[in-house]
Design an enzyme around this catalytic site. Structure first.
Site, PDB file in Angstrom:
ATOM      1  N   LYS A 184      -0.539   8.619   4.012  1.00  0.00           N
ATOM      2  CA  LYS A 184      -0.090   9.425   5.123  1.00  0.00           C
ATOM      3  C   LYS A 184       1.421   9.633   5.077  1.00  0.00           C
ATOM      4  O   LYS A 184       1.959  10.545   5.699  1.00  0.00           O
ATOM      5  CB  LYS A 184      -0.442   8.727   6.461  1.00  0.00           C
ATOM      6  CG  LYS A 184      -1.885   8.392   6.632  1.00  0.00           C
ATOM      7  CD  LYS A 184      -2.074   7.615   7.942  1.00  0.00           C
ATOM      8  CE  LYS A 184      -3.439   6.985   7.992  1.00  0.00           C
ATOM      9  NZ  LYS A 184      -3.529   6.032   9.116  1.00  0.00           N
ATOM     10  N   ASP A 191       6.140   9.538  -0.367  1.00  0.00           N
ATOM     11  CA  ASP A 191       7.217   9.114   0.522  1.00  0.00           C
ATOM     12  C   ASP A 191       8.156   8.139  -0.176  1.00  0.00           C
ATOM     13  O   ASP A 191       9.366   8.282  -0.122  1.00  0.00           O
ATOM     14  CB  ASP A 191       6.650   8.503   1.824  1.00  0.00           C
ATOM     15  CG  ASP A 191       5.616   7.400   1.572  1.00  0.00           C
ATOM     16  OD1 ASP A 191       5.226   7.171   0.411  1.00  0.00           O
ATOM     17  OD2 ASP A 191       5.186   6.763   2.554  1.00  0.00           O
ATOM     18  N   ASP A 246       7.762   2.111  -4.644  1.00  0.00           N
ATOM     19  CA  ASP A 246       8.274   0.747  -4.482  1.00  0.00           C
ATOM     20  C   ASP A 246       7.905  -0.046  -5.742  1.00  0.00           C
ATOM     21  O   ASP A 246       8.634  -0.020  -6.725  1.00  0.00           O
ATOM     22  CB  ASP A 246       7.655   0.176  -3.195  1.00  0.00           C
ATOM     23  CG  ASP A 246       8.136  -1.223  -2.870  1.00  0.00           C
ATOM     24  OD1 ASP A 246       9.189  -1.622  -3.361  1.00  0.00           O
ATOM     25  OD2 ASP A 246       7.437  -1.925  -2.103  1.00  0.00           O
TER      26      ASP A 246
END
Ligand code: IMP
Ligand code: MG
Length: 177
Positions: free
Chosen positions: A44, A101, A104
């Site tokens: 999301k 987004d 990492d």
């Protein structure tokens, strides 16, 4: 409500995000002149980023969404990924631009790339708003990066902590008080 013992500090303001996204859109437009792009937003976390980025890309595009979630809650990626919503259209022979987004550990992106390669796209490019190289555990070929950040947990502008804070208009990081 910020978790106990933490405080939220602004890392990138709305204006800084907007300016960087305009630059990224211009670069993507220039690099892909003459192509149609199949944009795949990873849900999301990228929902706000992709909404702003596509308006800065001056090319014919189609947009699709891929729901991915890492098992394991809170602030650590487990590397075990599941597809919660698959693409609605095939990507065979398409020029795919994946929008994330944040990268990492890189485990989510590696899973996505391995999965997408079996679908035989013409090309795959990766675009991420944030990259946190401190935790990287595998090589991910990122083509477009908004900002490289230090190893802190960030929220806002789509990014969550246990599903909250996605609606903050800026990106903040959580620091110990
Ligand atoms: P990776 O598999 O470790 O690269 O992590 C990818 C996913 O973990 C991202 O798409 C985010 O959903 C989540 N994530 C990693 N770091 C952060 C963070 O600092 N804030 C919020 N979500 C994060
Ligand atoms: Mg994500």
């Amino acid at each position: 409500m910020i978790p106990a013992g933490k405080r939220l500090e602004v890392l990138y303001t709305e204006e800084q995000l907007a300016e960087r996204i305009r630059e990224m859109g211009a670069q993507i437009t220039q690099d892909n002149a003459g192509r149609e792009l199949t944009i795949v937003a990873v849900l999301k976390g990228s929902f706000l980023f992709v909404a702003d980025l596509v308006r800065a890309i001056d090319l014919p595009v189609t947009i699709d969404f891929l729901g991915l979630s890492s098992y394991g809650e809170e602030t650590r990626s487990s590397g075990v990924v599941k597809i919660t919503k698959d693409l609605s259209m095939p990507i065979q022979d398409k020029h795919v631009l994946v929008i994330e987004d944040i990268v990492d550990t890189g485990l989510t992106m590696r899973y996505l790339l391995e999965n997408f390669e079996t679908r035989k796209p013409a090309s795959i490019q990766i675009c991420t708003l944030l990259h946190k190289p401190a935790n990287q555990r595998c090589d991910v070929p990122i083509d477009y990066t908004g900002f490289v950040i230090e190893d802190s947990f960030v929220i806002g502008y789509g990014l969550d902590l246990a599903e909250r804070y996605r609606n903050l208009p800026y990106i903040g990081h959580l620091l110990d008080t």
